[in-house]
Design a protein around this motif. Sequence first.
Motif, PDB file in Angstrom:
ATOM      1  N   ARG A   1      48.188 -11.147-104.239  1.00 14.44           N
ATOM      2  CA  ARG A   1      46.803 -10.663-103.470  1.00 14.44           C
ATOM      3  C   ARG A   1      47.233  -9.693-102.394  1.00 14.44           C
TER       4      ARG A   1
ATOM      5  N   MET B   1      41.850 -22.019-106.211  1.00 15.25           N
ATOM      6  CA  MET B   1      41.810 -21.706-104.568  1.00 15.25           C
ATOM      7  C   MET B   1      40.957 -22.912-103.632  1.00 15.25           C
TER       8      MET B   1
ATOM      9  N   VAL C   1      51.921 -15.221-103.776  1.00 16.17           N
ATOM     10  CA  VAL C   1      50.840 -15.844-103.425  1.00 16.17           C
ATOM     11  C   VAL C   1      50.950 -17.087-104.120  1.00 16.17           C
TER      12      VAL C   1
ATOM     13  N   SER D   1      51.512 -19.952 -97.158  1.00 18.26           N
ATOM     14  CA  SER D   1      49.888 -19.726 -96.652  1.00 18.26           C
ATOM     15  C   SER D   1      49.074 -20.569 -97.185  1.00 18.26           C
ATOM     16  N   VAL D   2      49.523 -20.952 -98.356  1.00 23.30           N
ATOM     17  CA  VAL D   2      48.386 -21.404 -99.622  1.00 23.30           C
ATOM     18  C   VAL D   2      49.266 -22.842-100.000  1.00 23.30           C
TER      19      VAL D   2
ATOM     20  N   ARG E   1      46.973 -25.949-101.074  1.00 24.20           N
ATOM     21  CA  ARG E   1      44.996 -25.502-101.128  1.00 24.20           C
ATOM     22  C   ARG E   1      44.993 -24.852-102.306  1.00 24.20           C
ATOM     23  N   PHE E   2      46.089 -24.386-102.700  1.00 25.77           N
ATOM     24  CA  PHE E   2      46.589 -23.945-103.991  1.00 25.77           C
ATOM     25  C   PHE E   2      47.365 -24.614-105.405  1.00 25.77           C
TER      26      PHE E   2
ATOM     27  N   LEU F   1      39.373 -22.478 -98.913  1.00 22.71           N
ATOM     28  CA  LEU F   1      39.324 -21.192 -99.132  1.00 22.71           C
ATOM     29  C   LEU F   1      38.993 -20.631 -97.135  1.00 22.71           C
TER      30      LEU F   1
ATOM     31  N   GLU G   1      40.949 -15.614 -94.541  1.00 24.37           N
ATOM     32  CA  GLU G   1      41.932 -15.246 -94.580  1.00 24.37           C
ATOM     33  C   GLU G   1      42.465 -14.652 -95.908  1.00 24.37           C
ATOM     34  N   ASP G   2      41.935 -14.942 -96.920  1.00 21.33           N
ATOM     35  CA  ASP G   2      42.141 -15.559 -98.035  1.00 21.33           C
ATOM     36  C   ASP G   2      41.239 -14.058 -98.582  1.00 21.33           C
TER      37      ASP G   2
ATOM     38  N   TYR H   1      43.505  -9.842-106.376  1.00 17.91           N
ATOM     39  CA  TYR H   1      44.560 -10.839-106.928  1.00 17.91           C
ATOM     40  C   TYR H   1      44.834 -10.253-107.663  1.00 17.91           C
TER      41      TYR H   1
END
Length: 116
Positions: free
Chosen positions: A38, A83, A48, A63-64, A67-68, A86, A89-90, A94
Amino acid sequence: QVQLVESGGGLVQPGGSRSLSCAASGFSFSTYTMNWYRQVPGEERELVASISSSGVETNYADSVKGRFTISRDNAKRTVYLQMNSLLPEDTAVYYCITRVWGVEYWGQGAQVTVSS
């Protein structure tokens, strides 16, 4: 000719979910690692998530993590990025990226905007 076509971008509220897809053609998809990056204007791109050719191994940016989720369907020549939870800041463009015979290929990108 290698082609990567992302889809699924859009506007989503904080805490929401979004799924991106990347359809690949022009190379032996099932033998290559696939990556989602991203990028925010004016900043360096960020890796990512990545997934091995078989789909067994995955890696995520801190950072993900949690969550991802990256996945792939080699029969459909498609890689996905689910994702969840969210955050603002995401917000970024992408990109689906792979390297074939030492050459890096990018898709056109999918804008994801997380905002209320």
